[in-house]
Design a protein around this motif. Structure first.
Motif, PDB file in Angstrom:
ATOM      1  N   GLY A  10       0.797  -0.854  -0.019  1.00 38.15           N
ATOM      2  CA  GLY A  10      -0.535   0.171   0.137  1.00 38.15           C
ATOM      3  C   GLY A  10       0.969   1.141  -0.381  1.00 38.15           C
ATOM      4  O   GLY A  10       1.590   1.180   0.498  1.00 38.15           O
ATOM      5  N   ILE A 107      -6.287   1.603   1.881  1.00 36.05           N
ATOM      6  CA  ILE A 107      -4.994   0.376   2.274  1.00 36.05           C
ATOM      7  C   ILE A 107      -5.731  -0.112   3.415  1.00 36.05           C
ATOM      8  O   ILE A 107      -5.347  -1.318   3.503  1.00 36.05           O
ATOM      9  CB  ILE A 107      -3.468   0.627   2.530  1.00 36.05           C
ATOM     10  CG1 ILE A 107      -3.721   2.280   1.624  1.00 36.05           C
ATOM     11  CG2 ILE A 107      -2.812   0.237   3.116  1.00 36.05           C
ATOM     12  CD1 ILE A 107      -1.961   3.132   1.688  1.00 36.05           C
ATOM     13  N   ASP A 108      -5.865   0.023   4.768  1.00 35.19           N
ATOM     14  CA  ASP A 108      -6.059  -0.408   5.497  1.00 35.19           C
ATOM     15  C   ASP A 108      -7.442  -1.168   5.292  1.00 35.19           C
ATOM     16  O   ASP A 108      -7.621  -2.982   5.852  1.00 35.19           O
ATOM     17  CB  ASP A 108      -7.048   0.536   6.498  1.00 35.19           C
ATOM     18  CG  ASP A 108      -6.441   1.357   7.931  1.00 35.19           C
ATOM     19  OD1 ASP A 108      -5.445   0.763   7.898  1.00 35.19           O
ATOM     20  OD2 ASP A 108      -6.417   2.842   7.858  1.00 35.19           O
ATOM     21  N   PHE A 111      -5.877  -4.802   3.633  1.00 34.59           N
ATOM     22  CA  PHE A 111      -4.504  -5.078   4.124  1.00 34.59           C
ATOM     23  C   PHE A 111      -6.121  -5.612   5.976  1.00 34.59           C
ATOM     24  O   PHE A 111      -5.669  -6.719   5.810  1.00 34.59           O
ATOM     25  CB  PHE A 111      -4.160  -4.014   4.995  1.00 34.59           C
ATOM     26  CG  PHE A 111      -2.572  -3.228   4.379  1.00 34.59           C
ATOM     27  CD1 PHE A 111      -2.477  -4.208   3.280  1.00 34.59           C
ATOM     28  CD2 PHE A 111      -2.048  -2.659   4.980  1.00 34.59           C
ATOM     29  CE1 PHE A 111      -1.392  -3.357   2.590  1.00 34.59           C
ATOM     30  CE2 PHE A 111      -1.006  -1.956   4.477  1.00 34.59           C
ATOM     31  CZ  PHE A 111      -0.518  -2.176   3.234  1.00 34.59           C
ATOM     32  N   ALA A 124       3.216  -7.517   4.051  1.00 31.82           N
ATOM     33  CA  ALA A 124       2.172  -6.755   3.946  1.00 31.82           C
ATOM     34  C   ALA A 124       2.904  -5.460   3.772  1.00 31.82           C
ATOM     35  O   ALA A 124       3.899  -5.638   4.912  1.00 31.82           O
ATOM     36  CB  ALA A 124       0.699  -5.449   4.970  1.00 31.82           C
ATOM     37  N   LEU A 126       3.822  -1.488   4.155  1.00 27.35           N
ATOM     38  CA  LEU A 126       3.259  -0.406   3.788  1.00 27.35           C
ATOM     39  C   LEU A 126       4.281   1.608   3.338  1.00 27.35           C
ATOM     40  O   LEU A 126       5.541   1.478   3.969  1.00 27.35           O
ATOM     41  CB  LEU A 126       2.547   0.304   4.904  1.00 27.35           C
ATOM     42  CG  LEU A 126       2.194   2.061   5.552  1.00 27.35           C
ATOM     43  CD1 LEU A 126       0.548   1.768   4.040  1.00 27.35           C
ATOM     44  CD2 LEU A 126       1.082   2.289   6.526  1.00 27.35           C
ATOM     45  N   ASP A 133      -4.391   6.044   6.472  1.00 32.27           N
ATOM     46  CA  ASP A 133      -4.584   5.054   6.275  1.00 32.27           C
ATOM     47  C   ASP A 133      -3.118   3.736   5.418  1.00 32.27           C
ATOM     48  O   ASP A 133      -1.870   3.914   5.431  1.00 32.27           O
ATOM     49  CB  ASP A 133      -4.957   4.945   4.482  1.00 32.27           C
ATOM     50  CG  ASP A 133      -5.850   3.793   4.179  1.00 32.27           C
ATOM     51  OD1 ASP A 133      -6.127   3.279   5.156  1.00 32.27           O
ATOM     52  OD2 ASP A 133      -5.794   4.066   2.429  1.00 32.27           O
ATOM     53  N   GLY A 134      -3.668   2.783   6.598  1.00 35.17           N
ATOM     54  CA  GLY A 134      -2.647   1.435   6.344  1.00 35.17           C
ATOM     55  C   GLY A 134      -2.374   1.066   7.747  1.00 35.17           C
ATOM     56  O   GLY A 134      -1.985  -0.361   7.783  1.00 35.17           O
ATOM     57  N   ALA A 165       2.419   4.327  11.238  1.00 31.19           N
ATOM     58  CA  ALA A 165       1.964   2.982  11.239  1.00 31.19           C
ATOM     59  C   ALA A 165       2.984   2.167  12.089  1.00 31.19           C
ATOM     60  O   ALA A 165       2.721   1.254  12.848  1.00 31.19           O
ATOM     61  CB  ALA A 165       2.465   2.167  10.091  1.00 31.19           C
TER      62      ALA A 165
END
Length: 189
Positions: A10, A107-108, A111, A124, A126, A133-134, A165
């Motif tokens: 992502g 992305i969330d 995932f 995953a 990022l 997001d993510g 993240a």
């Protein structure tokens, strides 16, 4: 990581050069599935699949159809303006629900569905971006036993996404784009 079945990547602002680098690093006969989720403008014609396919010959990159069965040795690009989810039966579901973090595809969302469908067989990644997001999606990947990798914010054109993240998940692995590429190359071993 042995037994990897899916790599979900992502990114948003500043991530396309890194995505291209990662595609070039894929093993020649990779057996896992790659899913790419990129934030893109909603109402503008996009040929991102063609652009990414030009970065690596011999790899088919396609925006999937709803209910398409997922195959190994394929790269799927989340369609513009749709959330991409993976169902338990390993089919793709496209969703037009509300944006998440102002983004569709989110992305969330992808995932989190990858975590549910693949558990400890998921990786995953990022990359660069300007919103959080993510971060929650990586938490879902880790909670199901998968591996979560974040681009080192110092190497990101827009460090907000990878930093969010890292702040949210202490179990992420922080790597440079070159190290992520090297790691992906080993996944068939």
């Amino acid at each position: 990581m042995t037994g990897c079945k899916v790599v979900a990547i992502g990114g948003s602002a500043g991530s396309i050069p890194v995505v291209a680098e990662l595609l070039q690093a894929l093993p020649a006969n990779f057996q896992f599935t790659v899913i790419i989720i990129l934030h893109r403008l909603k109402n503008v014609s996009s040929s991102m699949d063609t652009i990414l396919a030009g970065k690596r010959s011999g790899i088919m990159i396609a925006e999937p159809d709803d209910k398409e069965v997922i195959e190994g040795n394929r790269v799927y690009l989340a369609p513009q303006n749709y959330h991409l989810l993976i169902e338990a039966d390993k089919t793709i579901s496209l969703d037009y629900s509300e944006p998440v973090h102002y983004s569709r595809p989110s992305i969330d969302v992808t995932f989190e569905s990858v975590a549910q469908a693949y558990a400890d067989k998921a990786v995953a990644v990022l990359l660069s971006g300007a919103n959080p997001d993510g971060a929650d999606g990586l938490l879902a990947i880790v909670s199901q036993g998968g591996m979560a990798i974040v681009q080192d914010p110092a190497t990101a054109e827009y460090p907000a996404m990878p930093q969010a993240a890292i702040d949210r998940n202490r179990d992420v692995v922080i790597l440079t784009p070159e190290t992520i590429a090297s790691f992906l190359h080993t996944l068939n071993d």
